[in-house]
Write a protein that holds these residues in place. Structure first.
Motif, PDB file in Angstrom:
ATOM      1  N   GLY A   1      25.644 -17.515  29.099  1.00  0.00           N
ATOM      2  CA  GLY A   1      26.395 -17.568  27.899  1.00  0.00           C
ATOM      3  C   GLY A   1      25.876 -17.069  26.515  1.00  0.00           C
ATOM      4  O   GLY A   1      26.699 -16.653  25.567  1.00  0.00           O
ATOM      5  N   VAL A   2      24.510 -16.928  26.577  1.00  0.00           N
ATOM      6  CA  VAL A   2      24.045 -16.485  25.360  1.00  0.00           C
ATOM      7  C   VAL A   2      24.410 -14.720  24.995  1.00  0.00           C
ATOM      8  O   VAL A   2      24.615 -14.587  23.699  1.00  0.00           O
ATOM      9  N   VAL A   3      24.856 -14.247  26.095  1.00  0.00           N
ATOM     10  CA  VAL A   3      25.092 -12.840  25.777  1.00  0.00           C
ATOM     11  C   VAL A   3      26.499 -12.649  25.907  1.00  0.00           C
ATOM     12  O   VAL A   3      26.966 -11.348  26.027  1.00  0.00           O
ATOM     13  N   GLY A   4      27.367 -13.659  25.821  1.00  0.00           N
ATOM     14  CA  GLY A   4      28.743 -13.603  25.673  1.00  0.00           C
ATOM     15  C   GLY A   4      29.474 -13.542  27.084  1.00  0.00           C
ATOM     16  O   GLY A   4      30.690 -13.121  27.264  1.00  0.00           O
ATOM     17  N   ALA A   5      28.803 -13.892  28.263  1.00  0.00           N
ATOM     18  CA  ALA A   5      29.443 -14.172  29.391  1.00  0.00           C
ATOM     19  C   ALA A   5      30.192 -15.600  29.750  1.00  0.00           C
ATOM     20  O   ALA A   5      30.521 -15.676  30.898  1.00  0.00           O
ATOM     21  N   GLY A   6      30.355 -16.098  28.863  1.00  0.00           N
ATOM     22  CA  GLY A   6      31.353 -17.360  28.970  1.00  0.00           C
ATOM     23  C   GLY A   6      30.740 -18.681  29.368  1.00  0.00           C
ATOM     24  O   GLY A   6      29.439 -18.529  29.684  1.00  0.00           O
ATOM     25  N   GLY A   7      31.572 -19.456  29.937  1.00  0.00           N
ATOM     26  CA  GLY A   7      30.895 -20.600  30.490  1.00  0.00           C
ATOM     27  C   GLY A   7      30.418 -21.598  29.514  1.00  0.00           C
ATOM     28  O   GLY A   7      30.394 -21.428  28.476  1.00  0.00           O
ATOM     29  N   ILE A   8      29.766 -22.610  30.187  1.00  0.00           N
ATOM     30  CA  ILE A   8      29.220 -23.989  29.471  1.00  0.00           C
ATOM     31  C   ILE A   8      28.098 -23.354  28.646  1.00  0.00           C
ATOM     32  O   ILE A   8      27.848 -23.962  27.587  1.00  0.00           O
ATOM     33  N   GLY A   9      27.528 -22.290  28.844  1.00  0.00           N
ATOM     34  CA  GLY A   9      26.220 -21.739  28.100  1.00  0.00           C
ATOM     35  C   GLY A   9      26.668 -21.287  26.684  1.00  0.00           C
ATOM     36  O   GLY A   9      26.011 -21.304  25.853  1.00  0.00           O
ATOM     37  N   LEU A  10      27.786 -20.538  26.643  1.00  0.00           N
ATOM     38  CA  LEU A  10      28.511 -20.221  25.156  1.00  0.00           C
ATOM     39  C   LEU A  10      28.843 -21.558  24.552  1.00  0.00           C
ATOM     40  O   LEU A  10      28.413 -21.130  23.348  1.00  0.00           O
ATOM     41  N   GLU A  11      29.303 -22.383  24.993  1.00  0.00           N
ATOM     42  CA  GLU A  11      29.545 -23.848  24.226  1.00  0.00           C
ATOM     43  C   GLU A  11      28.080 -24.095  23.676  1.00  0.00           C
ATOM     44  O   GLU A  11      28.145 -24.689  22.387  1.00  0.00           O
ATOM     45  N   LEU A  12      27.113 -24.179  24.415  1.00  0.00           N
ATOM     46  CA  LEU A  12      25.877 -24.787  24.088  1.00  0.00           C
ATOM     47  C   LEU A  12      25.329 -23.797  22.927  1.00  0.00           C
ATOM     48  O   LEU A  12      24.841 -24.353  21.805  1.00  0.00           O
ATOM     49  N   VAL A  13      25.326 -22.575  23.128  1.00  0.00           N
ATOM     50  CA  VAL A  13      24.805 -21.636  21.944  1.00  0.00           C
ATOM     51  C   VAL A  13      25.689 -21.814  20.719  1.00  0.00           C
ATOM     52  O   VAL A  13      25.106 -21.683  19.708  1.00  0.00           O
ATOM     53  N   THR A  14      26.880 -21.829  20.939  1.00  0.00           N
ATOM     54  CA  THR A  14      27.840 -22.049  19.498  1.00  0.00           C
ATOM     55  C   THR A  14      27.410 -23.527  18.892  1.00  0.00           C
ATOM     56  O   THR A  14      27.199 -23.414  17.716  1.00  0.00           O
ATOM     57  N   ALA A  15      26.974 -24.532  19.681  1.00  0.00           N
ATOM     58  CA  ALA A  15      26.524 -25.489  19.011  1.00  0.00           C
ATOM     59  C   ALA A  15      25.390 -25.565  18.402  1.00  0.00           C
ATOM     60  O   ALA A  15      25.062 -26.139  17.211  1.00  0.00           O
ATOM     61  N   PHE A  16      24.397 -24.947  18.926  1.00  0.00           N
ATOM     62  CA  PHE A  16      23.026 -24.713  18.284  1.00  0.00           C
ATOM     63  C   PHE A  16      23.283 -23.869  16.814  1.00  0.00           C
ATOM     64  O   PHE A  16      22.672 -24.067  15.911  1.00  0.00           O
ATOM     65  N   HIS A  17      24.063 -22.746  17.257  1.00  0.00           N
ATOM     66  CA  HIS A  17      24.414 -21.689  15.974  1.00  0.00           C
ATOM     67  C   HIS A  17      25.175 -22.800  14.585  1.00  0.00           C
ATOM     68  O   HIS A  17      24.743 -22.283  13.508  1.00  0.00           O
ATOM     69  N   LEU A  18      25.767 -23.618  15.022  1.00  0.00           N
ATOM     70  CA  LEU A  18      26.536 -24.417  14.067  1.00  0.00           C
ATOM     71  C   LEU A  18      25.857 -25.776  13.603  1.00  0.00           C
ATOM     72  O   LEU A  18      26.192 -26.652  12.831  1.00  0.00           O
ATOM     73  N   PHE A  19      24.378 -25.837  14.062  1.00  0.00           N
ATOM     74  CA  PHE A  19      23.564 -26.808  13.962  1.00  0.00           C
ATOM     75  C   PHE A  19      24.207 -28.434  14.146  1.00  0.00           C
ATOM     76  O   PHE A  19      23.791 -29.348  13.659  1.00  0.00           O
ATOM     77  N   GLU A  20      24.932 -28.236  15.326  1.00  0.00           N
ATOM     78  CA  GLU A  20      25.656 -29.270  15.993  1.00  0.00           C
ATOM     79  C   GLU A  20      24.767 -29.817  17.061  1.00  0.00           C
ATOM     80  O   GLU A  20      24.987 -29.668  18.086  1.00  0.00           O
ATOM     81  N   TYR A  21      23.584 -30.532  16.578  1.00  0.00           N
ATOM     82  CA  TYR A  21      22.420 -30.579  17.496  1.00  0.00           C
ATOM     83  C   TYR A  21      22.960 -32.088  18.583  1.00  0.00           C
ATOM     84  O   TYR A  21      22.606 -32.072  19.667  1.00  0.00           O
ATOM     85  N   ARG A  22      23.846 -32.925  18.155  1.00  0.00           N
ATOM     86  CA  ARG A  22      24.334 -33.986  18.729  1.00  0.00           C
ATOM     87  C   ARG A  22      25.100 -33.365  19.696  1.00  0.00           C
ATOM     88  O   ARG A  22      25.047 -33.882  21.049  1.00  0.00           O
ATOM     89  N   GLU A  23      25.878 -32.475  19.502  1.00  0.00           N
ATOM     90  CA  GLU A  23      26.744 -32.055  20.858  1.00  0.00           C
ATOM     91  C   GLU A  23      26.039 -31.094  21.510  1.00  0.00           C
ATOM     92  O   GLU A  23      26.295 -31.463  22.873  1.00  0.00           O
ATOM     93  N   ALA A  24      25.091 -30.507  21.057  1.00  0.00           N
ATOM     94  CA  ALA A  24      24.179 -29.642  22.102  1.00  0.00           C
ATOM     95  C   ALA A  24      23.565 -30.640  23.005  1.00  0.00           C
ATOM     96  O   ALA A  24      23.275 -30.209  24.086  1.00  0.00           O
ATOM     97  N   MET A  25      23.056 -31.792  22.504  1.00  0.00           N
ATOM     98  CA  MET A  25      22.304 -32.789  23.528  1.00  0.00           C
ATOM     99  C   MET A  25      23.368 -33.043  24.477  1.00  0.00           C
ATOM    100  O   MET A  25      22.945 -33.316  25.561  1.00  0.00           O
TER     101      MET A  25
END
Length: 263
Positions: free
Chosen positions: A211-235
């Motif tokens: 998901g880090v490289v744009g291949a979709g999935g739950i990993g993309l959601e995780l990377v997006t949460a980190f980029h937005l500093f939404e650490y609680r959602e990332a957890m």
């Protein structure tokens, strides 16, 4: 007697020399990686503690939007593993030493080595550029890297087949098909099923990373949460991923047990 003792002494010296050389390489690697620079660890624990504090309690408020990305991650892992299994089975049979043409086997071994030498993330970048974003490049990346790994494992399993049962059956007039059915397959199928299921479990985790490289999935959601500093959602997402991976591990262990029991 003296010659035997002298040869034993030379072997011992070679062993000690090899151990010293290996130890020197390991120490040099630690120095080169700056792993022995203890000053860099001084602020590590406080920083990690601060990040952990910022991520608690987990925020599951957007859980309804995680179903599709999670399904994409599981689909990528399943499709990638199935494609790799289908491709790796004949390639592994050709690559196995002593089971086929020597030149063809060497060529296939080189190809499998090349495929698995390229990291899955790099495969993901290549396929994202080729077919666009989404789960499709993810499953293709998993399929390519897994083909290289499973092909190697399958070849090694075939190489370690005990030929004596087959020779005994052949001496009693058994056909090549009978030898394959009654002596080769019972030896290799349980181990092939074992490594394939392990690879599926690995691909679930690898699909998350893609998901880090744009291949979709739950990993993309995780990377997006980190980029937005939404650490609680990332957890919360990390906990969901951990739960899914644990469930997959249990399913894989159950399937392995069932298969071995019926083999």
């Amino acid at each position: 007697m003296e010659a035997v003792l002298a040869e034993g002494g030379r072997r011992a010296l070679r062993g000690y020399g090899g151990a010293l050389l290996g130890g020197a390489v390991i120490v040099a690697a630690f120095f080169y990686a700056d792993a022995l620079n203890f000053a860099r660890y001084r602020d590590a624990l406080p920083t990690l503690w601060a990040l952990l504090a910022d991520s608690l309690p987990p925020d599951f408020s957007r859980w309804r939007s995680w179903g599709r990305p999670l399904a994409e991650t599981l689909a990528m892992s399943i499709c990638g593993t199935v494609i790799a299994t289908v491709a790796a089975a004949p390639l592994g049979a050709i690559a196995a030493r002593g089971s086929g043409h020597r030149i063809a086997g060497a060529a296939v071994r080189l190809m499998l080595n090349t495929i698995r030498s390229i990291p899955g993330v790099v495969w993901g970048v290549l396929f994202v550029a080729a077919v666009g974003f989404g789960p499709l490049p993810g499953l293709l990346a998993l399929a390519c890297h897994s083909t290289g790994m499973l092909g190697k494992f399958y070849a090694e399993i075939i190489e370690h087949v005990d030929p004596m049962p087959g020779d005994a059956l052949r001496s009693h007039g058994g056909s090549r098909l009978a030898v394959l059915r009654f002596t080769v397959l019972p030896q290799i199928l349980p181990r092939i099923a074992d490594v394939t299921l392990y690879r599926w479990e690995h691909n679930v985790r690898a699909a998350t990373v893609l998901g880090v490289v744009g291949a979709g999935g739950i990993g993309l959601e995780l990377v997006t949460a980190f980029h937005l500093f939404e650490y609680r959602e990332a957890m919360a997402l990390i906990l969901v991923i951990l739960g899914v991976v644990s469930l997959i591990n249990l399913i894989g262990a159950w399937l392995r047990g069932r298969f071995l029991a019926s083999a």
